[in-house]
Design a protein around this motif. Sequence first.
Motif, short mmCIF file in Angstrom:
data_model
loop_
_atom_site.label_atom_id
_atom_site.label_comp_id
_atom_site.label_asym_id
_atom_site.label_seq_id
_atom_site.Cartn_x
_atom_site.Cartn_y
_atom_site.Cartn_z
N ALA A 206 0.82 -1.21 0.00
CA ALA A 206 0.00 0.00 0.00
C ALA A 206 0.86 1.26 0.00
CB ALA A 206 -0.92 0.00 1.22
N LEU A 207 2.15 1.11 0.28
CA LEU A 207 3.06 2.26 0.35
C LEU A 207 3.68 2.53 -1.01
CD1 LEU A 207 4.92 1.39 3.67
CD2 LEU A 207 2.98 2.95 3.37
N MET A 208 3.96 3.80 -1.26
CA MET A 208 4.61 4.16 -2.52
C MET A 208 6.04 3.65 -2.57
SD MET A 208 2.49 5.81 -4.47
CE MET A 208 3.44 6.84 -5.57
N ALA A 209 6.77 3.73 -1.45
CA ALA A 209 8.16 3.32 -1.41
C ALA A 209 8.42 2.56 -0.10
CB ALA A 209 9.09 4.52 -1.52
N PRO A 210 7.99 1.30 -0.03
CA PRO A 210 8.14 0.55 1.22
C PRO A 210 9.58 0.13 1.51
CG PRO A 210 7.23 -0.85 -0.50
CD PRO A 210 7.29 0.54 -1.07
N ILE A 211 9.93 0.12 2.79
CA ILE A 211 11.18 -0.48 3.24
C ILE A 211 10.92 -1.97 3.40
CG2 ILE A 211 12.86 -0.59 5.12
CD1 ILE A 211 12.32 2.36 5.64
N VAL A 212 11.79 -2.80 2.83
CA VAL A 212 11.61 -4.24 2.91
C VAL A 212 12.86 -4.86 3.52
CG1 VAL A 212 10.03 -4.30 0.94
CG2 VAL A 212 12.48 -4.56 0.54
N ASN A 213 12.75 -6.13 3.92
CA ASN A 213 13.93 -6.82 4.44
C ASN A 213 14.41 -7.85 3.43
OD1 ASN A 213 12.26 -9.14 4.85
ND2 ASN A 213 11.61 -8.30 6.82
N VAL A 214 15.64 -8.29 3.64
CA VAL A 214 16.24 -9.24 2.70
C VAL A 214 15.42 -10.52 2.64
CG1 VAL A 214 18.29 -10.62 2.23
CG2 VAL A 214 18.54 -8.29 3.06
N GLU A 215 14.90 -10.93 3.79
CA GLU A 215 14.15 -12.18 3.84
C GLU A 215 12.94 -12.15 2.91
OE1 GLU A 215 16.89 -11.94 7.02
OE2 GLU A 215 15.28 -10.53 6.51
N SER A 216 12.28 -10.98 2.84
CA SER A 216 11.09 -10.90 1.98
C SER A 216 11.48 -10.96 0.50
CB SER A 216 10.31 -9.61 2.28
OG SER A 216 11.08 -8.46 1.99
N VAL A 217 12.64 -10.43 0.16
CA VAL A 217 13.12 -10.53 -1.23
C VAL A 217 13.49 -11.98 -1.55
CG1 VAL A 217 14.83 -9.75 -2.91
CG2 VAL A 217 13.93 -8.15 -1.21
N LEU A 218 14.17 -12.64 -0.61
CA LEU A 218 14.53 -14.04 -0.81
C LEU A 218 13.29 -14.91 -0.96
CD1 LEU A 218 17.47 -14.40 1.75
CD2 LEU A 218 17.63 -14.09 -0.73
#
Length: 287
Positions: A206-218
């Motif tokens: 829902a955010l325009m520019a969310p902060i994510v963690n490495v685990e979520s990318v993996l």
Amino acid sequence: MRFIAAAFWVISFSVDAVTAIDSDGRKVSLPAPAQRIVSLAPHVTEQLFAAGAGAKVVAASDYSDYPEEAKRLPRVASSGTVNLEMVLALKPDLVVAWRLEATAPALARLESLGVPVFYSEPRRLGQIPDAIEALGVLAGTGATAAPLADSLRKELARLDAAYRARRPVSVFYQISERPLMTLGGGQFVSDAIALCGGRNVFADSALMAPIVNVESVLAADPEAIVGGSSDWHAYWRRFPGLRAVQAGNLYVLPINEMHRHGPRAIGATRLLCEHLDRARLKAASPR
């Protein structure tokens, strides 16, 4: 004779008046094409110059560095402030801005003082030529703006026809490393990814520019990682299990061109489509 002169003035006034619809759907009308324009965002500055109105821009915001002539303009705003005193002293007949919470009070103040404000905040690639064309109307430079807008629309249509229906490629689009940030589905870069037949793995944010963690990318395990710096590639190579790393699908885009809502964003989209198609072809090739 006085009656005839008055009638002529009314007719010429109505002929010279210009109206355009901004990104908020607001109708902005001027009694005559703008001659003194203030730009309050870097992408707005680029749009105005593209629309043929560069000579009428009397001031701009910080980071308005394209085209080269824009670097010489006085600075009257940043992402957090608008110098109202400087803007008013320039006697603009049009201010072009985008909506930020920090600058909203200043923009509201300008409007309350009768300064016309046009908002340019494209959310989709197709709105970029619309904005350029609208600014050309307000500046009286439609002879330059309209053909450019038409050519941009044709290029978008060409890219759409060439790439959108191809096999989807999942994409992690990185905009910074520390913190690790991406773009959500409401940002026009996500629209560019979709046009290229890609799928933004964080489009549901829902955010325009969310902060994510490495685990979520993996966990998303994207087939391609796209960012604004090749320096970030070394970080991702630490995770050889990622499909993007295994296939060598780590790509760089010119970030200023891609992130600013001007004509160059469409050129950067062409490069994005080529990157994603390269990833697509790698997956289809026998190993």
